[in-house]
Write an enzyme that holds these catalytic residues in place. Structure first.
Site, PDB file in Angstrom:
ATOM      1  N   ASP A   1       0.850  -1.179   0.000  1.00  0.00           N
ATOM      2  CA  ASP A   1       0.000   0.000   0.000  1.00  0.00           C
ATOM      3  C   ASP A   1       0.896   1.243   0.000  1.00  0.00           C
ATOM      4  O   ASP A   1       2.121   1.142   0.190  1.00  0.00           O
ATOM      5  CB  ASP A   1      -0.902  -0.045   1.241  1.00  0.00           C
ATOM      6  CG  ASP A   1      -1.887   1.099   1.280  1.00  0.00           C
ATOM      7  OD1 ASP A   1      -2.375   1.513   0.212  1.00  0.00           O
ATOM      8  OD2 ASP A   1      -2.174   1.588   2.389  1.00  0.00           O
TER       9      ASP A   1
ATOM     10  N   ASP B   1      -0.602   5.060   0.960  1.00  0.00           N
ATOM     11  CA  ASP B   1      -1.056   5.986   1.996  1.00  0.00           C
ATOM     12  C   ASP B   1      -0.937   5.333   3.369  1.00  0.00           C
ATOM     13  O   ASP B   1      -1.498   4.267   3.612  1.00  0.00           O
ATOM     14  CB  ASP B   1      -2.520   6.388   1.746  1.00  0.00           C
ATOM     15  CG  ASP B   1      -2.680   7.223   0.488  1.00  0.00           C
ATOM     16  OD1 ASP B   1      -2.007   8.253   0.390  1.00  0.00           O
ATOM     17  OD2 ASP B   1      -3.477   6.839  -0.395  1.00  0.00           O
TER      18      ASP B   1
ATOM     19  N   ASP C   1      -1.363  -0.677   6.001  1.00  0.00           N
ATOM     20  CA  ASP C   1      -1.585  -0.066   7.313  1.00  0.00           C
ATOM     21  C   ASP C   1      -3.016  -0.231   7.814  1.00  0.00           C
ATOM     22  O   ASP C   1      -3.343   0.237   8.907  1.00  0.00           O
ATOM     23  CB  ASP C   1      -1.257   1.432   7.258  1.00  0.00           C
ATOM     24  CG  ASP C   1      -2.276   2.213   6.436  1.00  0.00           C
ATOM     25  OD1 ASP C   1      -2.528   1.801   5.269  1.00  0.00           O
ATOM     26  OD2 ASP C   1      -2.822   3.204   6.939  1.00  0.00           O
TER      27      ASP C   1
END
Length: 256
Positions: free
Chosen positions: A8, A10, A205
């Site tokens: 990922d 962001d 995250d």
């Protein structure tokens, strides 16, 4: 055995306009070891070129546009497999519109086949009214991703999920989500790398998108605590990641 990494962005590589500590080290480790990797993002507003330029501005170099897959790209590929040459009404940014144009779709406010929704900084009541009208009259409801918030400097801001929720409340219909946590997007990334899911590690995250999506696709998963999910939140979920790191700088590929 893990042979490739899908990560990922962001909350993993950057937060808003700030690079997360260790992200540059992580990328250089992958490049130096010739580990195949992709950045997979639910961000639908930016193109691979936008993302490449953004990470370069943060001090991360050596990447190409082929290192990125966005939820806009996955959405466009999925919709093309469903109905070529479709008409779509879009709520979202230029990245999404560009990808839909690239697969031959036309943007329309006249009986569209699909209402496609992503994060939008210009979302307004008029767009909400049109989306509800089109869906009530038969247009299929598509979301690029379900994220309710995105991590930015100093906190969070509303994301695509908040717009989807408003349209769902008004229509009584739920969107089909193409991006994470849909395993479809993970499979697209694995195919692009040329590996089976069990040979790929998903780094993210968010437990509710990155980790569950990787798990359902059959991938190993690594949670980093630099974004949305914190360590004390793990017990809220009925599944667990294979690995937990403070940030991607702690990841040593040879030890996985």
């Amino acid at each position: 055995m893990i042979k490739s990494i899908i990560s990922d962005m962001d909350g993993v590589i950057y937060r808003g306009k700030q690079m997360i500590p260790g992200a540059d080290t992580f990328v250089q480790k992958l490049l130096s070891a010739n580990v195949p990797f992709l950045f997979l993002t639910n961000n639908a507003s930016q193109t691979p070129l936008d993302l490449k330029l953004k990470v370069e501005s943060l001090g991360i170099h050596g990447l190409t546009e082929d290192n990125f897959i966005t939820s806009s790209m996955a959405t466009a590929m999925f919709l093309r497999s469903q109905k070529e040459g479709a008409k779509v009404y879009v709520i979202g940014g230029g990245g999404l519109i560009n990808e839909l144009y690239n697969v031959g779709f036309s943007m329309s406010e006249s009986n569209p086949d699909y209402v496609v929704v992503a994060k939008s900084t210009t979302f307004n009541f008029e767009q909400l009214k049109k989306a509800v009208h089109f869906i009530d009259h038969g247009a299929k409801f598509i979301g690029t991703n379900p994220d309710m918030v995105d991590p930015v400097e100093g906190g969070y801001e509303p994301a695509a999920g908040t717009i989807l929720a408003a349209i769902s409340a008004a229509t009584g219909k739920k969107p089909y989500i193409v991006g994470k946590p849909n395993a479809l997007m993970m499979m697209i990334a694995c195919r692009k790398l040329g590996f089976h899911p069990e040979e790929c590690l998903m780094v993210g995250d968010r437990m509710d998108t990155d980790i569950v999506g990787g798990l359902e696709a059959g991938m190993k998963t690594a949670l980093v605590l630099s974004g949305v999910t914190k360590l004390d939140m793990l017990n809220e979920f009925p599944y667990r990641p294979d690995y937990v790191f403070n940030d991607v700088g702690e990841i040593e590929f040879a030890q996985l």
